[in-house]
Design a protein around this motif. Structure first.
Motif, short mmCIF file in Angstrom:
data_model
loop_
_atom_site.label_atom_id
_atom_site.label_comp_id
_atom_site.label_asym_id
_atom_site.label_seq_id
_atom_site.Cartn_x
_atom_site.Cartn_y
_atom_site.Cartn_z
N ILE A 172 65.42 120.59 47.60
CA ILE A 172 66.55 120.19 46.87
C ILE A 172 67.69 121.48 47.02
O ILE A 172 67.20 122.61 47.00
CB ILE A 172 66.34 119.84 45.40
CG1 ILE A 172 65.84 118.62 45.22
CG2 ILE A 172 67.82 120.00 44.74
CD1 ILE A 172 65.62 117.93 44.06
N ASP A 173 68.86 121.07 47.58
CA ASP A 173 69.84 122.27 48.15
C ASP A 173 70.38 122.96 46.80
O ASP A 173 70.30 122.31 45.60
CB ASP A 173 70.86 121.79 48.90
CG ASP A 173 70.53 121.29 50.22
OD1 ASP A 173 69.71 121.60 50.64
OD2 ASP A 173 71.72 120.78 50.66
N ALA A 174 70.59 124.14 46.96
CA ALA A 174 70.85 125.05 45.72
C ALA A 174 72.22 124.78 45.37
O ALA A 174 72.74 125.47 44.32
CB ALA A 174 70.68 126.39 46.03
N ASP A 175 73.31 124.14 46.16
CA ASP A 175 74.78 124.03 45.91
C ASP A 175 74.97 122.87 45.23
O ASP A 175 76.13 122.34 45.46
CB ASP A 175 75.53 124.25 47.23
CG ASP A 175 75.05 123.44 48.12
OD1 ASP A 175 74.04 122.56 48.21
OD2 ASP A 175 76.00 123.01 49.15
N ASN A 176 74.01 122.10 44.37
CA ASN A 176 74.15 120.75 43.85
C ASN A 176 75.30 121.11 42.52
O ASN A 176 74.83 121.89 41.68
CB ASN A 176 73.22 119.93 43.78
CG ASN A 176 73.56 118.63 43.25
OD1 ASN A 176 74.20 118.23 42.65
ND2 ASN A 176 72.71 117.81 44.14
N LEU A 315 77.61 115.75 44.81
CA LEU A 315 78.73 116.52 45.11
C LEU A 315 77.98 118.35 45.08
O LEU A 315 77.72 118.54 44.10
CB LEU A 315 79.57 116.49 43.90
CG LEU A 315 80.84 117.62 43.62
CD1 LEU A 315 82.04 116.90 44.84
CD2 LEU A 315 81.73 117.54 42.26
N HIS A 316 78.63 118.44 46.41
CA HIS A 316 78.06 119.94 46.58
C HIS A 316 78.80 120.95 46.98
O HIS A 316 80.19 120.53 47.24
CB HIS A 316 76.94 120.00 47.53
CG HIS A 316 77.05 119.52 48.88
ND1 HIS A 316 76.48 119.98 50.16
CD2 HIS A 316 78.03 118.68 49.39
CE1 HIS A 316 77.16 119.49 51.12
NE2 HIS A 316 77.87 118.72 50.75
N GLU A 317 78.95 121.90 46.84
CA GLU A 317 79.69 123.02 47.46
C GLU A 317 80.41 122.67 48.95
O GLU A 317 79.69 122.55 49.67
CB GLU A 317 78.99 124.40 47.77
CG GLU A 317 80.10 125.58 47.79
CD GLU A 317 80.79 126.02 46.75
OE1 GLU A 317 81.66 125.12 46.29
OE2 GLU A 317 80.45 127.13 46.00
N ALA A 318 81.78 122.26 48.98
CA ALA A 318 82.28 121.94 50.15
C ALA A 318 83.34 122.50 50.74
O ALA A 318 83.92 122.05 51.66
CB ALA A 318 82.81 120.44 49.70
N THR A 319 83.05 123.85 50.90
CA THR A 319 84.09 124.81 51.23
C THR A 319 83.42 125.32 52.70
O THR A 319 84.13 126.26 53.26
CB THR A 319 84.22 125.94 50.22
OG1 THR A 319 83.21 126.52 50.05
CG2 THR A 319 85.21 125.57 49.19
N LYS A 320 82.54 124.46 53.06
CA LYS A 320 81.99 124.99 54.36
C LYS A 320 82.50 124.76 55.88
O LYS A 320 82.00 125.51 56.82
CB LYS A 320 80.38 124.85 54.50
CG LYS A 320 79.71 125.78 53.29
CD LYS A 320 78.18 125.15 52.73
CE LYS A 320 77.83 125.86 51.62
NZ LYS A 320 76.65 125.29 51.00
N GLY A 321 83.53 123.80 55.63
CA GLY A 321 84.45 123.70 56.82
C GLY A 321 84.10 123.04 58.10
O GLY A 321 82.97 122.48 58.09
CO CO Z 1 75.42 121.83 50.60
#
Ligand code: CO
Ligand code: GDP
Length: 398
Positions: A172-176, A315-321
């Motif tokens: 499981i990703d940590a950016d959830n 919904l995860h951290e979406a600033t990765k471009g």
């Molecule tokens: Co992510």
């Protein structure tokens, strides 16, 4: 949980790829519901006690690299108590020591919750020793440390989970942003794994939707660009062998997935963000019956791959471009292209797609990514001798 019985599947050698299953009830009740006694059902009930049996043996590996601590804490909160979280970090040590901050947050959180956990830094000498003492040198770089990358962190996590005797691993990703979604993913893992008749099984999550803001309104997008492209070529690959066009594979990039330990140790892996798509390549190469299988026992027993659609939006951290998206497409398609059993037609179509996206130039080959052989070649008893568990959390294997 109450979920659909998968009636449709594609077989490729010893692999059975099941259609996506829909969830009817996230919580399906304690004990067996006799309403399901007659065999004519499209839905099945997996009672809570059955899920608990799996979760006791399930390690949840959380790869993390410089994520917000609040998000990581939310992820921990969503993991059912019976599971063992294993945080595998590649966060920076300087100028601020983010890893130390993670250790202290996780420890405090788990002390309050009386939760067992393990944590390790992917680039620490202790984790490196596990692989050098175990004779699995593929993962180590020139400095003798585990290489950077998400897949590399996942492999370290699988090794730790196996050392402490866990029978299943989930990721499981940590950016959830939603602990409730994390909770659902773990329940999907245990429900999915409980269905398998084979000791070699995998569960992959298809996100229900990814909420976005479009023109100041919430829009629930179903398919991202990467997912659409990866799945298209993955299905084309499969259909070239079965002879039937198919859309069954929907989870080519599923970061959220779980495996039984014997399968996790038998697959090989590809570096960084190509790891998820490559799992399909590995399944098809090793158990597709096209090449001789290094595991005749698995060929006989069979491998079951379940795909389940979550109900929570993701919904995860979406600033990765944009660059990250292009890189994901490149990685996913490159591992398909480079497979030893990739049909010529698929190679041609992938090359055209990569040129169209201006990812590769004319007459250029897609990236050849680093591959890691099966972890079952690691000598686990030699590796175990090197480890001081007390430095990695509050869990000591029996
Ligand atoms: Co992510
Ligand atoms: P995306 O969700 O596919 O866009 O990818 P993310 O950038 O969110 O990465 C997925 C997860 O892997 C997140 O929890 C990251 O913090 C984590 N991650 C990314 N790179 C590494 C790495 O090199 N090592 C480890 N251990 N985790 C990583």
């Amino acid at each position: 949980m109450r979920l659909e019985i998968p009636t449709n599947a594609e077989r490729f050698g010893a692999n059975t790829f099941y259609q996506v299953q829909k969830i009817y009830e996230l919580e399906g009740g304690y004990g067996i519901d006799t309403e399901f006694d007659s065999p004519f059902h499209v839905i099945q009930q997996i009672p809570y006690d059955r899920l608990h049996e799996i979760e006791k043996d399930l390690a949840i590996i959380i790869p993390v690299k410089n994520e917000r601590l609040r998000l990581l804490e939310g992820v921990l909160c969503g993991i059912p108590h019976a599971c063992l979280p294993i945080v595998l970090s590649n966060s920076q040590n300087e100028p601020t020591d983010r890893f130390r901050m993670e250790c202290s947050m996780v420890d405090t959180f788990c002390r309050h919750a009386k939760k067992k956990y393990l944590i390790a830094h992917q680039r620490s000498p202790e984790v490196a020793r596990l692989f050098s003492d175990g004779g699995y040198l593929h993962l180590l770089d020139e400095d003798g440390l585990v290489r950077h990358g998400k897949a590399e962190g996942m492999l370290a996590g699988i090794a730790l989970a196996n050392l402490v005797g866990k029978k299943y691993v989930g990721f499981i990703d940590a950016d959830n942003y939603f602990p409730g979604a994390v909770f659902e993913y773990v329940r999907i893992f245990s429900a999915g794994l409980s269905q398998s008749k084979s000791p070699y099984s995998m569960v992959r999550i298809q996100w229900h939707s990814k909420p976005k803001i479009v023109d100041a309104e919430l829009f629930f997008a179903k398919w991202g660009r990467v997912t659409r492209i990866t799945n298209q070529y993955l299905n084309l690959f499969l259909s070239q062998y079965t002879g039937y066009e198919t859309e069954i594979l929907r989870t080519g990039n599923a970061g959220e997935h779980a495996l039984s330990m014997p399968l996790a140790l038998a697959l090989d892996y590809s570096t960084g963000f190509s790891v998820e798509t490559h799992q399909f390549v590995s399944l098809m190469e090793k158990f597709g019956g096209v090449l001789p299988s290094p595991f005749p026992e698995i060929m006989k027993t069979g491998v079951e791959i379940f795909q389940i659609e979550s109900r929570n939006p993701h919904l995860h951290e979406a600033t990765k471009g944009q660059d990250h998206i292009r890189e994901m497409i490149e990685y996913s398609l490159s591992v398909l292209w480079h497979s030893r059993i990739c049909p010529a037609l698929v190679q041609k179509d992938i090359a055209r797609e990569l040129r169209r996206l201006k990812i590769v130039r004319k007459n250029e080959s897609p990236l050849q990514l680093r591959r890691y052989p099966e972890l079952s070649t690691l000598n686990f008893s030699a590796a175990a001798a090197a480890l001081d568990w007390s430095r990695h959390g509050n869990y000591t294997p029996a």
